[in-house]
Design an enzyme around this catalytic site. Structure first.
Site, PDB file in Angstrom:
ATOM      1  N   GLU A  86       0.801  -1.235   0.000  1.00 40.75           N
ATOM      2  CA  GLU A  86       0.000   0.000   0.000  1.00 40.75           C
ATOM      3  C   GLU A  86       0.830   1.280   0.000  1.00 40.75           C
ATOM      4  O   GLU A  86       0.670   2.143   0.861  1.00 40.75           O
ATOM      5  CB  GLU A  86      -0.950   0.017   1.203  1.00 40.75           C
TER       6      GLU A  86
ATOM      7  N   GLU B  63      -5.874  -8.378   0.806  1.00 43.20           N
ATOM      8  CA  GLU B  63      -6.416  -8.081   2.133  1.00 43.20           C
ATOM      9  C   GLU B  63      -7.900  -7.788   1.999  1.00 43.20           C
ATOM     10  O   GLU B  63      -8.312  -6.990   1.153  1.00 43.20           O
ATOM     11  CB  GLU B  63      -5.745  -6.856   2.767  1.00 43.20           C
TER      12      GLU B  63
HETATM   13  C1  BG6 Z   1      -4.245  -2.240   5.743  1.00 38.91           C
HETATM   14  C2  BG6 Z   1      -2.869  -2.692   6.182  1.00 38.91           C
HETATM   15  O1  BG6 Z   1      -4.168  -0.955   5.242  1.00 38.91           O
HETATM   16  O2  BG6 Z   1      -5.199  -2.141   6.758  1.00 38.91           O
HETATM   17  C3  BG6 Z   1      -2.866  -3.691   7.322  1.00 38.91           C
HETATM   18  O3  BG6 Z   1      -2.159  -3.208   5.090  1.00 38.91           O
HETATM   19  C4  BG6 Z   1      -3.859  -3.269   8.391  1.00 38.91           C
HETATM   20  O4  BG6 Z   1      -1.551  -3.779   7.822  1.00 38.91           O
HETATM   21  C5  BG6 Z   1      -5.230  -3.152   7.748  1.00 38.91           C
HETATM   22  O5  BG6 Z   1      -3.893  -4.156   9.477  1.00 38.91           O
HETATM   23  C6  BG6 Z   1      -6.318  -2.773   8.727  1.00 38.91           C
HETATM   24  O6  BG6 Z   1      -6.034  -1.588   9.388  1.00 38.91           O
HETATM   25  P1  BG6 Z   1      -5.929  -1.532  10.972  1.00 38.91           P
HETATM   26  O7  BG6 Z   1      -5.520  -0.150  11.286  1.00 38.91           O
HETATM   27  O8  BG6 Z   1      -7.264  -1.878  11.481  1.00 38.91           O
HETATM   28  O9  BG6 Z   1      -4.901  -2.527  11.384  1.00 38.91           O
END
Ligand code: BG6
Length: 474
Positions: free
Chosen positions: A165, A371
């Protein structure tokens, strides 16, 4: 779902990143990272990186659970500071040994390792010495690190992501070490972003050179944006929100050059890309075999007249604010048609179908979702169970959206749930859980760190077994 649209070789996966699961923050010679430093600043009110999910010590048990689940792919990141504690210079053999053990075990269990080289955890030494991505020295260090990974792991690992990202990371000041006292912070941000593009180009080119049948791509934080209404200016604001947050980044990776709209935008707001002739040549070397999409939610934008009172106090020339371009201003508003999670993310599976169609029609590259998942609190029952039907609902609706995108003709070759076990959420520690597997700890109590598969784990196991056709079953 009557018939499965997922091919036999579809990668059913799950993911994690080093600083969010490994712990062992200074074990066996690992150096300090930006992620550690930022987590330690928050240690008073949430968990930090010291133990996290303790994957560093418990990876065998976790990989066994992955195998029992039937996982086809595990997407994880290497901690650059485990391989090069200072980010550059001397290699730490113990770091290489550690990742070799993980890779070998995954392969033994028929799970394809999919490695991200850099997931928010720049070695801190590079920050102190060069202010990180501000300097081309960091680009050189990254290329050396990437080369070392390909040479040591490329015989077995064929799929690689460079930066996680970049398009989001560049806007998060603490991850970049951008602070107001650093002068023209927006110019600094552009310089850092540019250096990350150079690093991407070098590392992707090296992958093709050093890894037999190696495939490489960027991972993108998707920002599908809807206009608040059909007012043309709202529509234009949505286009610009996508362009400045996501599209410019994918375009630059795929075509090895910045898009014209972006160059003109920067010029308009008085920012300078500072590209040298050599940089142009390096950028052209960028390789993209696939685009990895991280998808959680959509955004809605509303155009604001330049005289609008809402603009009072708004920083209008900031790349960071991304609420301005030469055509006007906008603000992000809530989409009343969508439900949202307790942390404010608007749940929108249709948005994933839109994202996949959009990226495929613009860039014609195979796509994988690296993700997607629901971050929320889970309750451990007295019987040691986690009944996370809400997470199943979320994942199910997004898998359905993927099958619809495939039916639309989009080439999607895999899906990784975020995350395999609970992780250290970058914003909410261990209160906000994403995993298919519960980690028995809280922010301040380590407990026994026991792994407890949630209902979503068993549901996903069946989905994998049936190649997607059981997603509606409970
Ligand atoms: C993504 C990241 O942007 O969001 C992850 O690549 C992250 O590392 C995920 O865990 C969710 O965000 P957060 O802040 O809830 O961990």
């Amino acid at each position: 779902m009557s018939k499965s649209l997922f091919s036999n070789d579809f990668y059913w996966g799950a993911g994690s990143s080093a600083f969010q699961v490994e712990g062992g923050w200074d074990a066996d010679g690992k150096g300090l990272t930006v992620a550690d430093v930022n987590a330690f600043k928050k240690s008073e009110y949430q968990a930090d990186t010291k133990v996290a999910s303790d994957f560093y010590h418990k990876f065998e048990a976790d990989i066994n659970l992955m195998a029992d689940l039937g996982l086809k792919m595990y997407r994880f990141s290497i901690s650059w500071a485990r391989i090069f504690p200072d980010g550059e210079g001397k290699i730490n053999q113990k770091g290489i040994d550690y990742y070799n053990k993980i890779i070998d075990l995954l392969i033994e269990r028929d799970i394809e390792p999919f490695i991200t080289l850099y997931h928010f955890d720049l070695p801190y030494h590079l920050v102190e010495k060069y202010n990180g991505w501000e300097s081309k020295e960091t680009v050189a260090a990254f290329a050396e690190y990437a080369k070392t990974c390909y040479e040591n792991f490329g015989d077995r690992v064929k799929k690689w992501q460079i930066h996680n990202e970049q398009n989001l990371m560049i806007r998060v000041n603490e991850r970049m070490n951008i602070y107001e006292d650093k002068g023209n912070v927006e110019q600094l941000r552009i310089r850092m972003d540019h250096n990350m593009f150079l690093a991407y180009a070098k590392a992707s080119d090296l992958c093709h050179e050093l890894v037999d049948n190696g495939q490489v791509g960027p991972s993108i934080s998707s920002t599908v944006t809807y206009p608040a209404t059909n007012k043309p200016q709202d529509v234009m604001s949505a286009i610009w929100n996508n362009r400045l947050k996501t599209d410019y980044c994918i375009h630059t990776h795929v075509f090895g050059a910045y898009p014209d709209y972006y160059i003109n935008y920067l010029d308009d707001v008085g920012l300078n890309l500072e590209i040298t002739d050599e940089d142009y040549d390096v950028m052209k070397k960028a390789k993209v075999d696939f685009i990895a999409v991280n998808y959680y939610r959509t955004i809605t934008t509303k155009y604001l007249e330049p005289t609008d009172k809402n603009l009072k106090g708004t920083k209008i020339k900031g790349f960071n604010e991304v609420d301005y371009n030469m055509y006007g201003y906008w603000e992000i508003i809530k989409n009343e048609n969508l439900e949202e999670t307790e942390y404010g993310a608007q749940i929108d599976p249709v948005g994933l179908r839109i994202a996949l169609n959009d990226y495929y029609s613009k860039y014609h590259k195979p796509l994988i979702i690296t993700e997607n998942g629901l971050g929320t609190a889970d309750e451990l029952t007295k019987e040691n169970k986690i009944h996370d039907g809400y997470r199943i609902d979320y994942i199910q609706s997004h898998i359905r959206a993927i099958s619809e995108a495939i039916n639309d003709g989009v080439d999607v070759f895999g899906y990784c749930v975020w995350s395999f076990t609970d992780i250290l959420s970058s914003h909410q520690g261990f209160k906000k859980r994403y995993g298919l597997v519960y980690i028995n700890r809280t922010d301040f109590e380590l407990k026994d760190l026991k792994r407890i598969p949630k209902d979503s784990y068993y549901w996903y196991k069946k989905v994998i077994e049936t190649k997607g056709s059981s997603i509606d079953e409970r």
